[in-house]
Motif scaffolding. Structure first.
Motif, PDB file in Angstrom:
ATOM      1  N   PRO A   1      47.393  46.632  31.344  1.00  0.00           N
ATOM      2  CA  PRO A   1      48.258  45.640  30.689  1.00  0.00           C
ATOM      3  C   PRO A   1      47.402  44.787  29.753  1.00  0.00           C
ATOM      4  CG  PRO A   1      47.710  44.876  32.897  1.00  0.00           C
ATOM      5  CD  PRO A   1      47.019  46.204  32.706  1.00  0.00           C
ATOM      6  N   SER A   2      47.097  45.294  28.579  1.00  0.00           N
ATOM      7  CA  SER A   2      46.056  44.715  27.720  1.00  0.00           C
ATOM      8  C   SER A   2      46.332  43.278  27.308  1.00  0.00           C
ATOM      9  CB  SER A   2      45.869  45.591  26.480  1.00  0.00           C
ATOM     10  OG  SER A   2      47.083  45.680  25.743  1.00  0.00           O
ATOM     11  N   LYS A   3      47.599  42.885  27.171  1.00  0.00           N
ATOM     12  CA  LYS A   3      47.901  41.507  26.778  1.00  0.00           C
ATOM     13  C   LYS A   3      47.618  40.518  27.904  1.00  0.00           C
ATOM     14  CE  LYS A   3      51.438  42.594  23.312  1.00  0.00           C
ATOM     15  NZ  LYS A   3      52.866  42.425  22.940  1.00  0.00           N
ATOM     16  N   LEU A   4      47.686  41.002  29.146  1.00  0.00           N
ATOM     17  CA  LEU A   4      47.444  40.115  30.283  1.00  0.00           C
ATOM     18  C   LEU A   4      45.967  39.938  30.566  1.00  0.00           C
ATOM     19  CD1 LEU A   4      50.172  41.349  32.813  1.00  0.00           C
ATOM     20  CD2 LEU A   4      50.358  39.567  31.064  1.00  0.00           C
ATOM     21  N   VAL A   5      45.150  40.920  30.161  1.00  0.00           N
ATOM     22  CA  VAL A   5      43.710  40.870  30.476  1.00  0.00           C
ATOM     23  C   VAL A   5      42.893  41.133  29.209  1.00  0.00           C
ATOM     24  CG1 VAL A   5      43.848  41.399  32.933  1.00  0.00           C
ATOM     25  CG2 VAL A   5      43.973  43.263  31.293  1.00  0.00           C
ATOM     26  N   PRO A   6      42.873  40.174  28.281  1.00  0.00           N
ATOM     27  CA  PRO A   6      42.185  40.407  27.000  1.00  0.00           C
ATOM     28  C   PRO A   6      40.661  40.316  27.073  1.00  0.00           C
ATOM     29  CG  PRO A   6      43.081  38.182  27.065  1.00  0.00           C
ATOM     30  CD  PRO A   6      43.560  38.869  28.318  1.00  0.00           C
ATOM     31  N   LEU A   7      40.122  39.710  28.128  1.00  0.00           N
ATOM     32  CA  LEU A   7      38.676  39.560  28.224  1.00  0.00           C
ATOM     33  C   LEU A   7      38.059  40.804  28.856  1.00  0.00           C
ATOM     34  CD1 LEU A   7      38.453  35.847  29.454  1.00  0.00           C
ATOM     35  CD2 LEU A   7      38.562  36.729  27.109  1.00  0.00           C
ATOM     36  N   ILE A   8      37.043  41.362  28.208  1.00  0.00           N
ATOM     37  CA  ILE A   8      36.455  42.628  28.654  1.00  0.00           C
ATOM     38  C   ILE A   8      34.940  42.484  28.770  1.00  0.00           C
ATOM     39  CG2 ILE A   8      36.231  45.100  28.189  1.00  0.00           C
ATOM     40  CD1 ILE A   8      38.670  44.886  26.387  1.00  0.00           C
TER      41      ILE A   8
ATOM     42  N   SER B   1      39.966  40.793  32.417  1.00  0.00           N
ATOM     43  CA  SER B   1      40.514  39.621  33.091  1.00  0.00           C
ATOM     44  C   SER B   1      41.322  38.768  32.123  1.00  0.00           C
ATOM     45  CB  SER B   1      39.395  38.785  33.721  1.00  0.00           C
ATOM     46  OG  SER B   1      38.504  38.314  32.730  1.00  0.00           O
ATOM     47  N   SER B   2      42.201  37.957  32.689  1.00  0.00           N
ATOM     48  CA  SER B   2      42.969  37.004  31.896  1.00  0.00           C
ATOM     49  C   SER B   2      42.064  35.825  31.530  1.00  0.00           C
ATOM     50  CB  SER B   2      44.181  36.518  32.684  1.00  0.00           C
ATOM     51  OG  SER B   2      43.765  35.858  33.872  1.00  0.00           O
ATOM     52  N   THR B   3      42.498  35.016  30.589  1.00  0.00           N
ATOM     53  CA  THR B   3      41.669  33.899  30.140  1.00  0.00           C
ATOM     54  C   THR B   3      41.462  32.858  31.234  1.00  0.00           C
ATOM     55  OG1 THR B   3      43.667  32.876  29.233  1.00  0.00           O
ATOM     56  CG2 THR B   3      42.311  34.171  27.728  1.00  0.00           C
ATOM     57  N   THR B   4      42.410  32.772  32.178  1.00  0.00           N
ATOM     58  CA  THR B   4      42.305  31.799  33.268  1.00  0.00           C
ATOM     59  C   THR B   4      41.770  32.405  34.562  1.00  0.00           C
ATOM     60  OG1 THR B   4      44.604  32.219  33.901  1.00  0.00           O
ATOM     61  CG2 THR B   4      44.192  30.423  32.335  1.00  0.00           C
TER      62      THR B   4
ATOM     63  N   ILE C   1      44.340  36.998  36.735  1.00  0.00           N
ATOM     64  CA  ILE C   1      44.466  38.447  36.877  1.00  0.00           C
ATOM     65  C   ILE C   1      43.122  39.076  36.554  1.00  0.00           C
ATOM     66  CG2 ILE C   1      45.656  40.526  36.090  1.00  0.00           C
ATOM     67  CD1 ILE C   1      47.981  38.707  35.218  1.00  0.00           C
ATOM     68  N   GLN C   2      42.650  39.947  37.425  1.00  0.00           N
ATOM     69  CA  GLN C   2      41.374  40.626  37.225  1.00  0.00           C
ATOM     70  C   GLN C   2      41.536  42.113  37.577  1.00  0.00           C
ATOM     71  OE1 GLN C   2      38.299  38.594  39.462  1.00  0.00           O
ATOM     72  NE2 GLN C   2      39.239  36.597  39.035  1.00  0.00           N
ATOM     73  N   ILE C   3      41.057  42.946  36.710  1.00  0.00           N
ATOM     74  CA  ILE C   3      41.104  44.398  36.933  1.00  0.00           C
ATOM     75  C   ILE C   3      39.693  44.931  36.746  1.00  0.00           C
ATOM     76  CG2 ILE C   3      42.023  46.602  36.115  1.00  0.00           C
ATOM     77  CD1 ILE C   3      44.481  44.974  35.091  1.00  0.00           C
ATOM     78  N   GLU C   4      39.219  45.687  37.719  1.00  0.00           N
ATOM     79  CA  GLU C   4      37.830  46.142  37.680  1.00  0.00           C
ATOM     80  C   GLU C   4      37.744  47.627  38.029  1.00  0.00           C
ATOM     81  OE1 GLU C   4      33.593  44.246  39.019  1.00  0.00           O
ATOM     82  OE2 GLU C   4      35.210  44.228  40.500  1.00  0.00           O
ATOM     83  N   PHE C   5      37.028  48.365  37.193  1.00  0.00           N
ATOM     84  CA  PHE C   5      36.725  49.765  37.484  1.00  0.00           C
ATOM     85  C   PHE C   5      35.218  49.885  37.668  1.00  0.00           C
ATOM     86  CE2 PHE C   5      35.072  53.797  35.773  1.00  0.00           C
ATOM     87  CZ  PHE C   5      35.596  54.659  36.719  1.00  0.00           C
TER      88      PHE C   5
END
Length: 466
Positions: free
Chosen positions: A151-158, A168-171, A174-178
């Motif tokens: 969900p790229s709009k929700l987690v723009p930080l890479i 991750s989200s700016t706040t 939400i965090q997604i990790e591979f």
């Protein structure tokens, strides 16, 4: 859903016959010996049959009659509108039918468990809207090739390194990790046990199979979902972590991510040939003023016609199966501006891709666009491109930051892979400039030199198949 009860029917056949023998007698004084009389022929009475009622087709039966691709699409759309939380596998099931009935109920329609054309359109539109809201797309991890729905709009930080990528989200809600790592003797059981112990996690759901594991539960004030897999001492784990306040948004996203996740795409057995579209759009690169066009071989394969808007039709005159290139010719075309493809040297990592996206991705237009991509070596022969460009960019021109020709884009078509039959997303690869030049030279086409404008040197190709 109430189980469908099939009523039994019994058919009884009854037959009766009355046998009578008529004896003719003479007066007693003149009674003659009776002659033997042939028995009367017995004719059975007509049998009245009771017609058997035809079996009623259940919604599951109707779903089974669909193409698997359509079942997959329906399950995915139902998941996006938060009505289906099962595995998106294309299996016809009571869970799928129940989700359809829930959708129909929400929209004030009759709960048949079978979508009519109008309902299917509404479902598709609602799912697409939710996908667009979160910026849903498929990405390939640059270091491993693993494919991840995001969900790229929700987690723009890479943040990315050789061990994986974190979005991750700016706040930080939400965090997604591979993550990927080498671990001798690792099994799904040992990795799952280790993941449970991290960060005081409390797992309320756990499935551990020989080839994968799934964990979900709570971690402090956050919810987590983990999906992991091991192969040849390599561990690959996808972790989704989100605040409970975002649960309404993240539940359908998590279902979609779980189904899209493919940690080892290069090792998945292909169950069948890639599906071919009846109309497929791609990009061609003008190689010469007399109508030579470099194109993607698979995007222009099996076409009854290859239309080039503004120039008529093209003819495919040669191809290279090793590099998946095709050479087209537009006969009688004028005003073509070839792309300068001369040069040499190693491929630089930062590239600009010039192509023409599928008309559905640009509101029916035919606009040439330029998107940035990173080229990453993947094995001895392949170079991957990330993020993956839009459909229609197969065959697009890749140029480096200095404007030098770096090669042609190739979008590997989706395949149906694995025992569950889950379609995998395309993968963007770069056919290097040297390979393109060698192909053209072998076919007698001299590459152009000097300055050129990539936007003026690419054309839309429309392949029409039977």
């Amino acid at each position: 859903m109430r189980p469908f009860m099939k009523l039994p029917f019994a058919l009884a056949l009854m037959m009766a016959a009355t046998l009578g023998t008529a004896v003719a007698q003479t007066p007693a004084a003149k009674q003659a010996p009776q002659a033997k009389q042939a028995p009367a022929e017995i004719k059975p009475k007509p049998v009245t049959t009771v017609p058997t009622r035809p079996a009623v087709q259940t919604p599951v039966d109707t779903a089974k009659a669909m193409e698997q691709a359509e079942r997959l699409a329906i399950q995915s759309d139902l998941a996006w509108v938060s009505l289906y939380n099962g595995v998106i596998s294309g299996e016809a099931s009571d869970r799928m039918v129940s989700a359809i009935k829930a959708f129909q109920k929400d929209h004030g329609a009759k709960e048949t468990g079978v979508l009519n054309a109008q309902e299917r359109g509404v479902l598709s539109a609602e799912a697409k809207k939710r996908q667009d809201n979160v910026g849903w797309k498929i990405v390939s991890d640059a270091t491993s090739g693993a494919r991840i729905g995001l969900p790229s709009k929700l987690v723009p930080l890479i943040v990315s390194d050789v061990n994986g990528t974190k979005w991750s989200s700016t706040t930080g809600t939400i965090q997604i990790e591979f993550l990927r790592r080498k671990e001798a003797g690792a099994t799904t059981a040992t990795v799952a046990a280790g993941e449970k112990k991290l960060n005081a996690r409390k797992a309320d759901y756990s499935v551990v199979k020989p080839d994968f594991f799934v964990l979900s539960g709570s971690q402090g004030l956050k919810k987590f979902y983990i999906r992991g897999q091991t192969r040849n001492d390599e561990v690959r784990v996808l972790t989704i972590l989100y605040d409970q306040a975002t649960e309404g948004t993240m539940i359908p996203v998590t279902v979609a991510m779980s189904s899209a996740y493919n940690p080892f795409p290069g090792n998945v057995a292909q169950a069948g040939p890639p599906p071919r579209k009846k109309v497929e759009y791609s990009t061609g690169i003008v190689a010469s003023t007399d109508g030579a066009i470099v194109a993607d071989r698979q995007a222009t394969d099996g076409c009854m016609t290859i239309a080039v808007p503004g120039y008529g039709n093209a003819t495919r005159i040669a191809d290279d199966e090793t590099r998946e290139l095709a050479l087209l010719r537009i006969y009688g075309a004028t005003g073509l501006k070839p792309l300068a493809m001369s040069g040499n040297g190693a491929t630089k990592p930062n590239l600009n891709l010039t192509g023409i996206a599928d008309p559905q991705n640009q509101g029916g237009r035919n606009s040439v666009t330029v998107v940035a991509a990173t080229a990453t070596p993947a094995g001895a022969d392949d170079t991957t491109l990330s993020p993956e460009p839009a459909l229609g960019f197969s065959g697009a021109a890749a140029l480096d930051a200095d404007g030098k020709f770096a090669g042609a884009v190739r979008l590997k078509p989706a395949v149906v892979a694995g025992p569950a039959g889950t379609p995998l997303p395309s993968q963007a690869l770069l056919v290097p400039a040297d390979a393109v030049r060698e192909f053209l030279k072998a076919k007698g086409v001299a590459v152009a030199t000097g300055p050129s404008d990539a936007k003026a040197s690419v054309l839309r190709l429309v392949c029409v198949r039977k």
